[in-house]
Structure formats: structure tokens, C-alpha cells
Write a protein that holds these residues in place. Structure first.
Motif, short mmCIF file in Angstrom:
data_model
loop_
_atom_site.label_atom_id
_atom_site.label_comp_id
_atom_site.label_asym_id
_atom_site.label_seq_id
_atom_site.Cartn_x
_atom_site.Cartn_y
_atom_site.Cartn_z
N LEU A 1 39.42 43.36 36.98
CA LEU A 1 39.70 42.41 38.24
C LEU A 1 39.89 42.75 39.53
O LEU A 1 39.46 42.28 40.53
CB LEU A 1 40.59 41.55 37.46
CG LEU A 1 41.22 40.15 38.16
CD1 LEU A 1 39.89 39.33 38.32
CD2 LEU A 1 42.25 39.57 37.43
N LYS B 1 35.74 43.11 45.83
CA LYS B 1 34.37 42.50 46.37
C LYS B 1 34.50 41.13 46.99
O LYS B 1 33.81 41.05 48.13
CB LYS B 1 33.35 42.13 45.16
CG LYS B 1 33.06 43.46 44.31
CD LYS B 1 32.20 43.32 43.05
CE LYS B 1 31.74 44.55 42.55
NZ LYS B 1 30.66 45.15 42.89
N ILE C 1 29.26 37.26 44.48
CA ILE C 1 30.35 38.48 44.12
C ILE C 1 29.92 39.46 43.31
O ILE C 1 29.97 40.74 43.25
CB ILE C 1 31.75 37.85 43.86
CG1 ILE C 1 32.07 36.70 44.79
CG2 ILE C 1 32.88 38.95 43.80
CD1 ILE C 1 32.57 37.46 46.18
N LEU C 2 29.46 38.99 42.21
CA LEU C 2 29.19 39.75 40.95
C LEU C 2 28.04 39.21 40.21
O LEU C 2 27.95 38.57 39.42
CB LEU C 2 30.63 39.75 39.79
CG LEU C 2 30.47 40.43 38.95
CD1 LEU C 2 30.91 42.00 39.44
CD2 LEU C 2 31.56 40.36 37.96
N GLU D 1 38.55 45.35 41.08
CA GLU D 1 37.43 45.55 41.52
C GLU D 1 36.49 44.19 41.97
O GLU D 1 35.96 44.00 43.05
CB GLU D 1 36.24 46.32 40.70
CG GLU D 1 36.58 47.47 40.61
CD GLU D 1 35.65 48.63 39.46
OE1 GLU D 1 34.57 48.05 39.53
OE2 GLU D 1 36.10 49.43 39.01
N VAL D 2 36.75 43.16 41.10
CA VAL D 2 36.07 41.69 41.74
C VAL D 2 36.96 41.44 42.73
O VAL D 2 36.43 40.78 43.73
CB VAL D 2 36.43 40.89 40.37
CG1 VAL D 2 35.90 39.49 40.90
CG2 VAL D 2 35.50 41.37 39.02
N PHE E 1 30.39 32.91 42.74
CA PHE E 1 30.83 34.09 42.01
C PHE E 1 29.44 35.07 41.59
O PHE E 1 29.59 36.39 41.56
CB PHE E 1 31.31 33.66 40.55
CG PHE E 1 32.18 34.75 39.78
CD1 PHE E 1 33.30 35.15 40.55
CD2 PHE E 1 31.82 35.32 38.87
CE1 PHE E 1 34.09 35.91 39.77
CE2 PHE E 1 32.63 36.05 38.18
CZ PHE E 1 33.79 36.75 38.79
N TYR F 1 27.44 39.13 36.22
CA TYR F 1 28.27 38.53 35.58
C TYR F 1 27.86 37.90 34.21
O TYR F 1 26.81 37.37 34.53
CB TYR F 1 29.48 37.75 36.11
CG TYR F 1 29.07 36.39 36.37
CD1 TYR F 1 29.65 35.42 35.53
CD2 TYR F 1 28.27 35.83 37.45
CE1 TYR F 1 29.12 34.18 35.64
CE2 TYR F 1 28.17 34.59 37.83
CZ TYR F 1 28.62 33.60 36.85
OH TYR F 1 28.42 32.28 36.99
N ILE G 1 36.43 41.53 33.81
CA ILE G 1 35.16 40.23 33.69
C ILE G 1 34.32 40.95 33.00
O ILE G 1 33.72 42.06 33.36
CB ILE G 1 35.07 40.09 35.16
CG1 ILE G 1 36.45 39.57 35.90
CG2 ILE G 1 34.09 38.69 35.23
CD1 ILE G 1 37.17 38.45 35.29
N THR H 1 30.34 41.64 32.34
CA THR H 1 28.94 41.69 32.93
C THR H 1 27.97 41.99 31.93
O THR H 1 28.26 42.04 30.64
CB THR H 1 29.02 42.54 34.26
OG1 THR H 1 29.09 43.88 33.71
CG2 THR H 1 30.01 42.53 35.09
N ILE I 1 40.09 33.17 39.02
CA ILE I 1 39.97 34.43 39.98
C ILE I 1 40.19 34.03 41.30
O ILE I 1 40.74 34.42 41.95
CB ILE I 1 38.63 34.89 39.34
CG1 ILE I 1 38.71 35.59 38.10
CG2 ILE I 1 38.30 36.09 40.62
CD1 ILE I 1 37.45 36.05 37.57
#
Length: 148
Positions: free
Chosen positions: A62, A68, A96-97, A64-65, A93, A100, A53, A55, A113
């Protein structure tokens, strides 16, 4: 089961477990209904372990996402449905990230996702962390709306 045996097949809903390879492609089993499909080499297939993904700084694998999301949801399914409004999906999202890339990660990617994560949880596939000592893979492709 590791994410390197889980596939997304273009034009087919859900995720598939790689069963075996054939001369003309491979055989996969749907994680949604257990039906088997034969997929040719020309099909658009993505292995989950090779998706990353975007950032603002780098590409995050993915897995790691997924980890999370798993940490946020305490190992349960997501509190948000993949069919939620675009704004709700983006807010979730962002939790989460937070870094991104909003210009390159679309709402359709976030939907996939979340849907994929919930399918994996339903199938008790929750080992998203790479084992210590295992070689870190370089992502070959990134999630994009073109995979649909």
C-alpha cells in the motif's frame, strides 16, 4: 510517522495512530478528530504497512500505491473525491496502478485507499517510501471489501 503506526479499525471510520499497547488491546487516536479509543484484541485491525493491493503479477504494498498517488498529485490531496462514481474511481486508480487486478480490487477498496491517502496528507504523514537499508516487509494481508 511511519505507516506501521497507522491503523484501520473495522467498524470505525478513518485511520488511527497507535499510541500504546495495553494488556487487553491498545489505545489509538483518530486522525480525523483526535479522539482516543481503546480497542480490544478481538477487533478487526489492519496496520497500513501490512496491506497490499492485488495486481495481475504480484501484490504491491500500500505504501507504494500511496507514493504513486503522491507523485501524480504533487504531494497534494487527490483530485478525485472518495465518494465519486465507481467508474471515475476505477479510471483514476487505473492511472495510478494500471495493472491492478480488477476482479479482486473492488470500488470500495479504491474508495478506502483514496480516503486514507487524503487523511494521511491532511495529517502531514507523507513519508511512504521505505528507507534504504530497511528490511522490506512481506505483506501479511491484502485490502478487501471484508475489512469494512
Amino acid at each position: 510517522m511511519a505507516l506501521d503506526k497507522i491503523l484501520s479499525i473495522g467498524g470505525k471510520p478513518g485511520l488511527y495512530k497507535l499510541l500504546t499497547q495495553t494488556r487487553s488491546g491498545f489505545v489509538g487516536e483518530s486522525l480525523l478528530d483526535g479522539k482516543r479509543v481503546t480497542v480490544g484484541l478481538r477487533s478487526n485491525v489492519s496496520v497500513l504497512s501490512e496491506i497490499a493491493i492485488y495486481t495481475l503479477e504480484e501484490e504491491v504494498p500500500l505504501r507504494e500505491v500511496f507514493q504513486k498517488i503522491k507523485d501524480k498529485e504533487d504531494g497534494k490531496k487527490t483530485a478525485i473525491n472518495h465518494k465519486a462514481d465507481k467508474i471515475e474511481l476505477e479510471e483514476y486508480f487505473f492511472e495510478i496502478l494500471p495493472n491492478y487486478d480488477e476482479d479482486r480490487v473492488y470500488a470500495s477498496d479504491i474508495k478506502k485507499i483514496i480516503q486514507w491517502y487524503n487523511i494521511l496528507i491532511d495529517n502531514k504523514i507523507t513519508d511512504f517510501v521505505v528507507a534504504e537499508g530497511a528490511a522490506e516487509e512481506v505483506p501479511a494481508e491484502t485490502a478487501s471489501s471484508e475489512e469494512e
